[in-house]
Design an enzyme around this catalytic site. Structure first.
Site, PDB file in Angstrom:
ATOM      1  N   ARG A 163       0.849  -1.200   0.000  1.00 10.89           N
ATOM      2  CA  ARG A 163       0.000   0.000   0.000  1.00 10.89           C
ATOM      3  C   ARG A 163       0.878   1.241   0.000  1.00 10.89           C
ATOM      4  O   ARG A 163       1.795   1.364   0.811  1.00 10.89           O
ATOM      5  CB  ARG A 163      -0.918   0.009   1.227  1.00 10.89           C
ATOM      6  CG  ARG A 163      -1.930  -1.130   1.210  1.00 10.89           C
ATOM      7  CD  ARG A 163      -2.872  -1.082   2.398  1.00 10.89           C
ATOM      8  NE  ARG A 163      -3.747  -2.250   2.403  1.00 10.89           N
ATOM      9  CZ  ARG A 163      -4.633  -2.517   3.365  1.00 10.89           C
ATOM     10  NH1 ARG A 163      -4.748  -1.705   4.395  1.00 10.89           N
ATOM     11  NH2 ARG A 163      -5.381  -3.600   3.294  1.00 10.89           N
ATOM     12  N   ARG A 179       2.552   1.575  10.307  1.00 13.17           N
ATOM     13  CA  ARG A 179       2.026   1.913   8.972  1.00 13.17           C
ATOM     14  C   ARG A 179       3.165   1.829   7.965  1.00 13.17           C
ATOM     15  O   ARG A 179       3.940   2.765   7.797  1.00 13.17           O
ATOM     16  CB  ARG A 179       1.405   3.318   8.978  1.00 13.17           C
ATOM     17  CG  ARG A 179       0.490   3.591   7.783  1.00 13.17           C
ATOM     18  CD  ARG A 179      -0.114   4.989   7.857  1.00 13.17           C
ATOM     19  NE  ARG A 179      -0.926   5.183   9.023  1.00 13.17           N
ATOM     20  CZ  ARG A 179      -2.199   4.808   9.151  1.00 13.17           C
ATOM     21  NH1 ARG A 179      -2.798   4.221   8.133  1.00 13.17           N
ATOM     22  NH2 ARG A 179      -2.865   5.028  10.266  1.00 13.17           N
ATOM     23  N   GLU A 199      -5.981  -0.244  15.991  1.00 12.71           N
ATOM     24  CA  GLU A 199      -6.572  -1.210  15.052  1.00 12.71           C
ATOM     25  C   GLU A 199      -5.542  -2.221  14.551  1.00 12.71           C
ATOM     26  O   GLU A 199      -4.467  -1.855  14.077  1.00 12.71           O
ATOM     27  CB  GLU A 199      -7.164  -0.477  13.852  1.00 12.71           C
ATOM     28  CG  GLU A 199      -7.804  -1.411  12.835  1.00 12.71           C
ATOM     29  CD  GLU A 199      -8.107  -0.744  11.508  1.00 12.71           C
ATOM     30  OE1 GLU A 199      -8.218  -1.469  10.504  1.00 12.71           O
ATOM     31  OE2 GLU A 199      -8.212   0.504  11.478  1.00 12.71           O
ATOM     32  N   SER A 234      -9.950  -5.696  10.911  1.00 13.50           N
ATOM     33  CA  SER A 234     -11.147  -5.001  10.449  1.00 13.50           C
ATOM     34  C   SER A 234     -12.052  -5.992   9.734  1.00 13.50           C
ATOM     35  O   SER A 234     -11.654  -6.589   8.736  1.00 13.50           O
ATOM     36  CB  SER A 234     -10.762  -3.859   9.505  1.00 13.50           C
ATOM     37  OG  SER A 234     -11.902  -3.223   8.989  1.00 13.50           O
ATOM     38  N   ARG A 277       2.473  -5.401  11.948  1.00  7.69           N
ATOM     39  CA  ARG A 277       1.735  -4.622  12.947  1.00  7.69           C
ATOM     40  C   ARG A 277       1.458  -5.438  14.202  1.00  7.69           C
ATOM     41  O   ARG A 277       1.548  -4.918  15.318  1.00  7.69           O
ATOM     42  CB  ARG A 277       0.431  -4.077  12.352  1.00  7.69           C
ATOM     43  CG  ARG A 277      -0.288  -3.150  13.326  1.00  7.69           C
ATOM     44  CD  ARG A 277      -1.535  -2.523  12.741  1.00  7.69           C
ATOM     45  NE  ARG A 277      -1.238  -1.549  11.708  1.00  7.69           N
ATOM     46  CZ  ARG A 277      -2.139  -0.698  11.200  1.00  7.69           C
ATOM     47  NH1 ARG A 277      -3.388  -0.730  11.655  1.00  7.69           N
ATOM     48  NH2 ARG A 277      -1.807   0.140  10.261  1.00  7.69           N
TER      49      ARG A 277
END
Length: 423
Positions: free
Chosen positions: A258, A273, A347, A350, A388
């Site tokens: 990403r 991130r 987070e 999800s 993460r």
């Protein structure tokens, strides 16, 4: 893609959805295009029908009647030559406009602008209270020689990294652990293509709105996936499944990429991130029935809770508000794991129900026991994403001497190792 029939019946619902999801969408333009398209389609179909009638009659006519028929056929041909390209242009314009209109959120979704407006549902576990000054995951990873951020930046740029030594093994361990948990729960493991065509990105709902976040290989017309969800949902493109074959439950294993184009300057330290990561993704195709999808959504969340509880990582679940939802999501549950360095839940997972949004775009259908063929329902949820997930693992299990304990659930995947110690 949204149901055009619903848009015609109640465009205001879609205006509200776009506003509440904070997704720019010109609903009125799509409605206007649809009106013009339908009117022109009626006109063109009438002209085609009349042209066919006239053409069939010419061979039976003579004299002035034949000349009149030939003249009418000529005029009809000219009208169609003018109208048909315009019809095609309107069809393409409407198709493009519909791709920018978000799906309708479930009425139970709270309206809000940001994560502060999410509604907490549950908590599990108690955040660890340290009797020493805890270190963050970056310091731990460097002292334990688990990662190299400087060389990652030198080779690839910011937000790239090397995982090495036990850091690489720890990521492999948590990934394999997640795959095994899902396998025991009926999910089929799949290692998927990480380069896909534009049709797969559009069909899964990541294009056109999310195009800036994707890495593109322009020479080959391919894109790196940001999640194996793209490849897994597109796996059944243009297929009609049997009802008894549903639900299809997959555990996708892939690297993910990403650009994070809209997140400049956010969470730049460490693993939170990054541009490249590994993920095990849950994807379900099921009957397009609200009760069935609610049950599958609960199943996906329960799978994540089983993984986090086995790792003994405190977490909470929350219903995502409209402003935290994406294009296709009807209902979304956030699972946030406690990260000591943040002194907060953040987070890590999800879970999304998308209804028939993706299956309409990809033309994935099934035959119900009764009635016409229907579009499938689709859902997805992260099982685990690394690095993460290494943040709470390293920070929660650290000790005063700089070592990090390994949770019991991961020890079999690390040859029985019980701790990581500074080199």
């Amino acid at each position: 893609m949204i149901d055009l029939r619903l848009l015609r019946e109640n465009p205001e619902r879609f205006r509200d959805a776009a506003r509440n999801k904070r997704i720019p969408a010109d609903v009125d333009a799509a409605v206007e295009t649809d009106v013009r398209l339908r009117a022109l389609r009626v006109e063109v179909e009438a002209q085609r029908s009349r042209r066919n009638q006239v053409s069939k009659s010419i061979s039976r006519l003579q004299g002035p009647e034949r000349e009149a028929a030939l003249e009418e056929a000529r005029l009809l041909r000219e009208q169609l030559e003018a109208n048909e390209p315009h019809l095609k242009e309107l069809e393409e314009r409407l198709a493009a406009q519909l791709l920018t209109i978000p799906n309708l959120p479930d009425p139970a979704v709270p309206i809000g602008a940001a994560e502060e407006d999410n509604v907490e549902c549950s908590r599990w576990g108690e955040p660890r209270q340290f009797d020493f000054a805890p270190r963050d995951h970056v310091d731990l990873a460097l002292s334990l020689d688990l990662a190299d951020f400087g060389r990652g930046g030198k080779v690839s740029g910011s937000r790239f990294y090397y995982l090495k030594n036990e850091g690489a093994l720890l990521q492999l361990a948590v990934m394999r652990f997640a795959v095994d948990v899902l396998g025991e729960r009926g999910f089929s493991p799949m290692i998927v293509p990480e380069l896909v065509r534009e049709e797969a990105m559009t069909g899964s709902g990541y294009f056109p709105v999310g195009r800036d976040d994707a890495y593109a290989l322009e020479k080959d017309d391919l894109f790196l996936v940001g999640t194996s969800e793209v490849s897994l949902v597109a796996f059944h493109r243009d297929e009609i499944l049997k009802r008894e074959e549903l639900p299809r439950r997959y555990a996708g294993i892939s690297s993910c990429f990403r650009r994070e184009a809209g997140a400049a300057g956010k969470d730049t330290r460490g693993f939170y991130r990054v541009h490249q990561f590994q993920k095990v993704e849950q994807v379900v195709l099921c009957e397009n029935d609200p009760e069935v999808m609610r049950a599958e959504h609960a199943r996906l969340v329960a799978n994540v809770e089983a993984i986090l509880q086995a790792l003994e990582l405190p977490y909470r679940t929350a219903i995502a508000c409209t402003g935290e939802m994406g294009m296709g999501q009807v209902y979304k549950t956030e699972i946030e794991t406690w990260m000591p360095s943040r002194a907060a839940y953040a987070e890590t997972h999800s879970c999304s129900t998308l209804g028939e949004f993706q299956s309409r775009r990809l033309n994935i259908r099934y035959r119900p026991e009764e009635g016409p063929i229907r579009f499938c329902g689709t859902l997805n949820n992260t099982a685990v994403a690394s690095p993460r997930i290494l943040i709470p693992l390293l920070e929660t299990y650290q000790e005063a001497d700089g070592s990090v304990r390994i949770p019991a659930a991961l020890q079999p995947y690390l040859g029985g190792r019980t701790e990581l110690r500074p080199r």
